[in-house]
Design a protein around this motif. Sequence first.
Motif, PDB file in Angstrom:
ATOM      1  N   PRO A   1      15.461  -3.435  -1.795  1.00 51.37           N
ATOM      2  CA  PRO A   1      13.999  -3.264  -1.626  1.00 51.37           C
ATOM      3  C   PRO A   1      13.315  -4.401  -0.840  1.00 51.37           C
TER       4      PRO A   1
ATOM      5  N   THR B   1       9.372  -5.933   0.936  1.00 52.42           N
ATOM      6  CA  THR B   1       7.789  -5.629   1.389  1.00 52.42           C
ATOM      7  C   THR B   1       7.585  -6.743   2.608  1.00 52.42           C
TER       8      THR B   1
ATOM      9  N   LYS C   1       6.670  -1.093   3.194  1.00 52.20           N
ATOM     10  CA  LYS C   1       7.410  -1.264   2.000  1.00 52.20           C
ATOM     11  C   LYS C   1       8.700  -0.161   2.216  1.00 52.20           C
TER      12      LYS C   1
ATOM     13  N   LYS D   1       9.049 -10.075   1.044  1.00 53.88           N
ATOM     14  CA  LYS D   1       9.193 -10.000  -0.342  1.00 53.88           C
ATOM     15  C   LYS D   1      10.530  -9.277  -0.761  1.00 53.88           C
ATOM     16  N   HIS D   2      11.392  -9.367  -1.708  1.00 52.31           N
ATOM     17  CA  HIS D   2      12.292  -8.683  -1.889  1.00 52.31           C
ATOM     18  C   HIS D   2      11.879  -7.827  -3.140  1.00 52.31           C
ATOM     19  N   THR D   3      10.919  -6.993  -2.965  1.00 50.86           N
ATOM     20  CA  THR D   3      10.507  -6.064  -3.859  1.00 50.86           C
ATOM     21  C   THR D   3       9.808  -5.106  -3.336  1.00 50.86           C
ATOM     22  N   ILE D   4       9.393  -4.195  -3.829  1.00 46.50           N
ATOM     23  CA  ILE D   4       8.526  -2.859  -3.353  1.00 46.50           C
ATOM     24  C   ILE D   4       7.276  -2.831  -4.005  1.00 46.50           C
ATOM     25  N   GLY D   5       7.433  -3.650  -5.252  1.00 47.07           N
ATOM     26  CA  GLY D   5       6.428  -3.640  -6.119  1.00 47.07           C
ATOM     27  C   GLY D   5       5.102  -4.768  -5.820  1.00 47.07           C
ATOM     28  N   GLY D   6       5.409  -5.706  -5.002  1.00 47.62           N
ATOM     29  CA  GLY D   6       4.199  -6.674  -4.550  1.00 47.62           C
ATOM     30  C   GLY D   6       3.543  -6.310  -3.313  1.00 47.62           C
TER      31      GLY D   6
ATOM     32  N   ILE E   1      10.410  -0.896 -11.407  1.00 46.34           N
ATOM     33  CA  ILE E   1       9.118  -1.147 -10.494  1.00 46.34           C
ATOM     34  C   ILE E   1       9.148  -0.349  -9.473  1.00 46.34           C
ATOM     35  N   GLU E   2       7.757   0.271  -9.241  1.00 47.06           N
ATOM     36  CA  GLU E   2       7.553   1.292  -8.123  1.00 47.06           C
ATOM     37  C   GLU E   2       6.257   0.655  -7.273  1.00 47.06           C
ATOM     38  N   ASP E   3       6.362   1.412  -6.120  1.00 42.55           N
ATOM     39  CA  ASP E   3       5.363   1.131  -5.059  1.00 42.55           C
ATOM     40  C   ASP E   3       4.156   1.867  -5.597  1.00 42.55           C
TER      41      ASP E   3
END
Length: 352
Positions: free
Chosen positions: A329, A331, A312, A347-352, A240-242
């Motif tokens: 990660p 967001t 992010k 959010k526990h992701t950089i993809g959202g 998963i990427e930004d």
Amino acid sequence: MEIKNSFKRNAGQVRKKIFKDERRLVSSRFNARTVFTFGFWVVLITVIFCSFLSFYRTNFLNERVNAYQDETQSKIDSLNEVGFTNSPAGEMYSKNFLITYINIPKDPEQREKRNNALQPYLAEGLTLEELENLSDFKGERALEEINLYDVKDVQEDSAKYVYRIKYKLINGVEQNKKEEVNGTDSKEKTETEKIAYNENPIKTIEVMIVVPIGTDGQSFNVVEQPYFQAVPGDTRLTAIEDKTDPSKKNTQIEQEMKRFVTQFFTSYTENTVDEMAYLMEKPESLKDTYSYKGVEDFIVYKGEKKGQYKVKTLVHLKEDKSGVVMKLPFTLIVSKENNKFYVQKLKHTIGG
């Protein structure tokens, strides 16, 4: 003359009385009509209101009943879709069958016990002879690993359990060997033929095996021969990427936002959940578990609304007990209210 005047006075009094009585009668009629009319409309409006209320309640109850029926039917459909087969009981049954089926001992007596143990697993009309032929196999097979991989072709009364298994295979090859044996006379020696086994090196095999299971709602059986499939090849997915549009970067507020994020994650690892309510919409905390150590790949974007920002970053958090630093990660959707930053969403992701 006096009699005439007296008559006139009496006549006038009579007229006044009659007029007064008539006026009183008209007023009485008017009041009765008004009361009747008012009562009629009150009753009519009450009836209409009660009818509307009854219709509304009936319609409301019908909607609720229909909703409950739809929900119940949905659950029933879901149960039918999943079925009794796709259950912990079905998994346990198929796994126990495979443990018995894959393990093949070398000793003939043990093989006979295995055959007797396998037969109850098989559905009526399916025999062990239709599953395997071990007449030429003189070695042994030993299960090492078994893991449920998938359940497919799920019906109300059947399903196929797919397992990924690993087993050892030792092939025994018969060889004839002549051996000298002492006879009755110590001086005599005879030769007798003896069966010996030359064991090949152990092979480890990893494969997929599919077990078709059926049920009548109470018990299970293997309804068809199990079959093997190749283990799926290893694949590598893209991380998963930004993918946020770079044109939305906000470099002007980056330093100010980094100071806030440092303060925020310091509090995130030191404050309780209740205390974090002052900094974020849905409070959470890692108090007494991790310590904040810094950030990397820190980027600030313009938010979807005015006065809103999207951050992010990878946050360095040190595990207190082990000292291991994790890079996690995040967001953050941040807004500025009364000259203070506030995290609206984490959010526990950089993809959202």
